[in-house]
Motif scaffolding. Structure first.
Motif, PDB file in Angstrom:
ATOM      1  N   ASN A 120     -13.155 -14.305  10.221  1.00 37.08           N
ATOM      2  CA  ASN A 120     -12.382 -15.291  10.888  1.00 37.08           C
ATOM      3  C   ASN A 120     -10.577 -14.839  10.967  1.00 37.08           C
ATOM      4  O   ASN A 120     -10.291 -15.226  11.601  1.00 37.08           O
ATOM      5  CB  ASN A 120     -12.263 -16.463   9.651  1.00 37.08           C
ATOM      6  N   GLN A 121     -10.579 -14.159  10.343  1.00 39.90           N
ATOM      7  CA  GLN A 121      -9.632 -13.453  10.340  1.00 39.90           C
ATOM      8  C   GLN A 121      -9.091 -13.021  11.528  1.00 39.90           C
ATOM      9  O   GLN A 121      -7.626 -13.013  12.472  1.00 39.90           O
ATOM     10  CB  GLN A 121      -9.260 -12.889   9.171  1.00 39.90           C
ATOM     11  N   PHE A 122     -10.167 -12.553  12.075  1.00 35.37           N
ATOM     12  CA  PHE A 122      -9.861 -12.101  13.299  1.00 35.37           C
ATOM     13  C   PHE A 122     -10.095 -12.052  14.958  1.00 35.37           C
ATOM     14  O   PHE A 122      -9.647 -12.202  15.609  1.00 35.37           O
ATOM     15  CB  PHE A 122     -11.432 -10.563  13.477  1.00 35.37           C
ATOM     16  N   GLU A 123     -10.509 -13.323  14.526  1.00 35.42           N
ATOM     17  CA  GLU A 123     -10.839 -14.080  15.202  1.00 35.42           C
ATOM     18  C   GLU A 123      -9.407 -15.228  15.623  1.00 35.42           C
ATOM     19  O   GLU A 123      -8.971 -15.204  16.588  1.00 35.42           O
ATOM     20  CB  GLU A 123     -12.354 -15.793  15.001  1.00 35.42           C
ATOM     21  N   ASP A 124      -8.807 -15.645  14.496  1.00 37.15           N
ATOM     22  CA  ASP A 124      -7.560 -16.116  14.443  1.00 37.15           C
ATOM     23  C   ASP A 124      -6.646 -15.440  15.225  1.00 37.15           C
ATOM     24  O   ASP A 124      -5.963 -15.043  16.359  1.00 37.15           O
ATOM     25  CB  ASP A 124      -7.233 -15.835  13.569  1.00 37.15           C
ATOM     26  N   LEU A 125      -6.393 -13.400  14.917  1.00 39.20           N
ATOM     27  CA  LEU A 125      -5.941 -12.648  15.792  1.00 39.20           C
ATOM     28  C   LEU A 125      -5.747 -12.624  17.369  1.00 39.20           C
ATOM     29  O   LEU A 125      -5.419 -12.460  17.530  1.00 39.20           O
ATOM     30  CB  LEU A 125      -5.960 -10.794  15.314  1.00 39.20           C
ATOM     31  N   CYS A 126      -7.602 -11.874  17.529  1.00 40.23           N
ATOM     32  CA  CYS A 126      -7.636 -12.873  19.345  1.00 40.23           C
ATOM     33  C   CYS A 126      -7.468 -13.824  19.536  1.00 40.23           C
ATOM     34  O   CYS A 126      -6.316 -13.928  20.871  1.00 40.23           O
ATOM     35  CB  CYS A 126      -9.130 -12.402  19.000  1.00 40.23           C
ATOM     36  N   VAL A 127      -7.254 -14.790  19.239  1.00 41.67           N
ATOM     37  CA  VAL A 127      -6.548 -16.196  19.743  1.00 41.67           C
ATOM     38  C   VAL A 127      -4.747 -16.304  20.305  1.00 41.67           C
ATOM     39  O   VAL A 127      -4.210 -16.569  21.084  1.00 41.67           O
ATOM     40  CB  VAL A 127      -7.195 -17.434  18.726  1.00 41.67           C
ATOM     41  N   ARG A 128      -4.383 -15.505  18.484  1.00 40.82           N
ATOM     42  CA  ARG A 128      -2.901 -15.104  18.912  1.00 40.82           C
ATOM     43  C   ARG A 128      -2.645 -14.254  19.354  1.00 40.82           C
ATOM     44  O   ARG A 128      -0.949 -13.747  19.493  1.00 40.82           O
ATOM     45  CB  ARG A 128      -2.208 -15.403  17.521  1.00 40.82           C
ATOM     46  N   ARG A 129      -3.545 -13.313  20.497  1.00 40.09           N
ATOM     47  CA  ARG A 129      -2.971 -12.231  20.751  1.00 40.09           C
ATOM     48  C   ARG A 129      -2.069 -12.118  22.008  1.00 40.09           C
ATOM     49  O   ARG A 129      -1.162 -11.014  21.977  1.00 40.09           O
ATOM     50  CB  ARG A 129      -3.937 -11.464  21.144  1.00 40.09           C
ATOM     51  N   TYR A 130      -2.260 -13.478  22.473  1.00 42.03           N
ATOM     52  CA  TYR A 130      -1.270 -13.663  23.812  1.00 42.03           C
ATOM     53  C   TYR A 130       0.081 -14.113  23.195  1.00 42.03           C
ATOM     54  O   TYR A 130       0.176 -15.294  22.644  1.00 42.03           O
ATOM     55  CB  TYR A 130      -1.975 -13.962  25.033  1.00 42.03           C
ATOM     56  N   SER A 131       1.094 -13.637  22.964  1.00 38.88           N
ATOM     57  CA  SER A 131       2.524 -14.331  22.894  1.00 38.88           C
ATOM     58  C   SER A 131       3.711 -14.781  23.828  1.00 38.88           C
ATOM     59  O   SER A 131       2.767 -14.960  24.830  1.00 38.88           O
ATOM     60  CB  SER A 131       3.406 -13.707  22.101  1.00 38.88           C
ATOM     61  N   PHE A 132       4.073 -16.348  23.306  1.00 34.51           N
ATOM     62  CA  PHE A 132       4.872 -16.945  24.208  1.00 34.51           C
ATOM     63  C   PHE A 132       6.294 -16.888  24.709  1.00 34.51           C
ATOM     64  O   PHE A 132       6.415 -15.635  23.776  1.00 34.51           O
ATOM     65  CB  PHE A 132       5.044 -18.246  23.586  1.00 34.51           C
TER      66      PHE A 132
END
Length: 69
Positions: free
Chosen positions: A49-61
């Motif tokens: 779950n932590q890795f999935e969160d990191l994948c979703v947030r890998r692109y920054s605004f």
């Protein structure tokens, strides 16, 4: 009093030797590692779950440059 100081010092040593951040044991966040098949290979549910969160947030605004129209 001396026993309590020694006990405190031993506890501080033990706490300093505990493993670090669990993100250190996760694979690097790349396009290949963020594929569903690669994520499914992570056994621990919490780490997955932590890795999935990191994948979703890998692109920054990044805001677009201001326009002077």
């Amino acid at each position: 009093m001396r026993k309590s100081i020694i006990l405190f010092a031993v506890l501080v040593q033990l706490l300093a030797c505990t493993p670090g951040d669990p993100a250190d044991s996760l694979p690097p966040v790349t396009a290949e590692n963020c594929e569903p098949e690669a994520i499914a290979k992570i056994k621990d549910r919490k780490d997955r779950n932590q890795f999935e969160d990191l994948c979703v947030r890998r692109y920054s605004f990044r805001p677009s440059p201001s326009r002077g129209w």
